[in-house]
Design an enzyme around this catalytic site. Structure first.
Site, PDB file in Angstrom:
ATOM      1  CE  LYS A 223      -4.216  -2.177   1.354  1.00 22.30           C
ATOM      2  NZ  LYS A 223      -5.403  -2.263   2.228  1.00 22.30           N
ATOM      3  NE  ARG A 263      -6.627  -9.528  -0.078  1.00 20.00           N
ATOM      4  CZ  ARG A 263      -6.314  -8.673  -1.067  1.00 20.00           C
ATOM      5  NH1 ARG A 263      -5.458  -7.679  -0.829  1.00 20.00           N
ATOM      6  NH2 ARG A 263      -6.853  -8.812  -2.272  1.00 20.00           N
TER       7      ARG A 263
END
Length: 296
Positions: A223, A263
């Site tokens: 991210k 994840r």
């Protein structure tokens, strides 16, 4: 043990943090730029994720990057179902990453056994009743709106308190809606209606998520807030594919905090890093120092 039984077992008491490998069947994902968009490529990537040691393969056909437009239901089905079918036939434990009940239903029919809904069942009113009726494991993320507008909602008095309160409210609504407590996983939703400071505050407070009373999934992989580390205010963040070292560090933090699962895109590095964490924990004395033992 079949895939459904295995997915249920994965939600039970765990001695280690699990690894969920990402398979994006999208043309516009922030993390891989559509590298696995074609069916054959996505299936091959799924096999690589499994071979690298993933416990769960997360297959999704809708990009949730900020500003992303939604595909039609038909297009999402076209992307997801063949990939789930192929990987399930090889014995993979598959979660379907979708906000649509119709896609979740088709994916489960094709062999998926976990539903991973970034909206926590808010985007589609048909999702929760169907998941509850089928008694499926359900991953519910903290969510304030769709990708096209979510960053305009990144306002908090105290991000940790607010996210935990809102997740608790969603948890309670899901349980009232029939989701079984032992089937519910929660996700703080890093990057969703959150800026970099919000994400870092949540990373610093990972142990507080245990107070929600359910297994916790962390999705920090690649991210933007990780890509900005070490960059000047006027510099662009590092490309997504160059953020795996930072991602692995977040996975180690999650494992040290005792979270259920991470994840990630780079499964191999994550599995190796978490094996280090587990080896250390396996050799820890029973009477840990107070600063390590107390995670309240």
């Amino acid at each position: 043990m079949n895939a459904a039984e295995l997915s249920a077992a994965l939600l039970g008491e765990r001695e280690r943090t699990l690894v969920m490998g990402v398979v994006n069947v999208t043309p516009d994902s922030f993390s891989d730029g559509g590298e696995w968009f074609e069916q054959d490529a996505a299936v091959a990537h799924g096999r690589e994720v499994l071979a690298a040691g993933a416990d769960i393969v997360d297959v999704g056909g809708e990009s949730t990057r900020p500003g992303a437009e939604r595909p039609s239901v038909e297009e999402e089905l076209r992307r997801v179902v063949p990939v789930v079918t192929a990987l399930a036939a090889e014995g993979a434990v598959i979660s379907v990453d979708t906000m649509r009940a119709a896609v979740a239903r088709a994916a489960v029919d094709a062999g998926a056994t976990i539903v991973n809904d970034v909206s926590g069942g808010l985007a589609d009113p048909g999702m929760v009743p169907w998941v509850a009726a089928d008694r499926l494991p359900f991953i519910a993320m903290h969510w304030r709106g769709h990708s096209t507008s979510m960053q305009s909602r990144a306002h908090y008095d105290d991000v940790v308190d607010d996210v935990c309160r809102e997740l608790a409210e969603r948890r309670d609504a899901l349980l009232r809606g029939g989701i079984e407590a032992h089937n519910l996983v929660l996700d703080p939703g890093l990057g969703f209606a959150k800026n970099a400071d919000h994400n870092w505050a949540l990373m610093a407070a990972l142990p507080a998520l245990h107070d929600l009373g359910h297994p916790v999934l962390l999705g920090a992989s690649r991210k933007t807030f990780l890509g900005r580390l070490g960059r000047g205010a006027d510099e662009a963040p590092r490309p997504a594919a160059e953020r795996d070292v930072e991602t692995t560090a977040t996975s180690v933090m999650a494992a040290m905090a005792g979270l259920w699962c991470v994840r990630v895109h780079d499964v191999a590095s994550t599995v190796r890093a978490l094996s280090v964490v587990q080896a250390a924990l396996d050799h820890a004395p029973a009477d840990l120092p107070d600063h390590l033992e107390d995670t309240d």
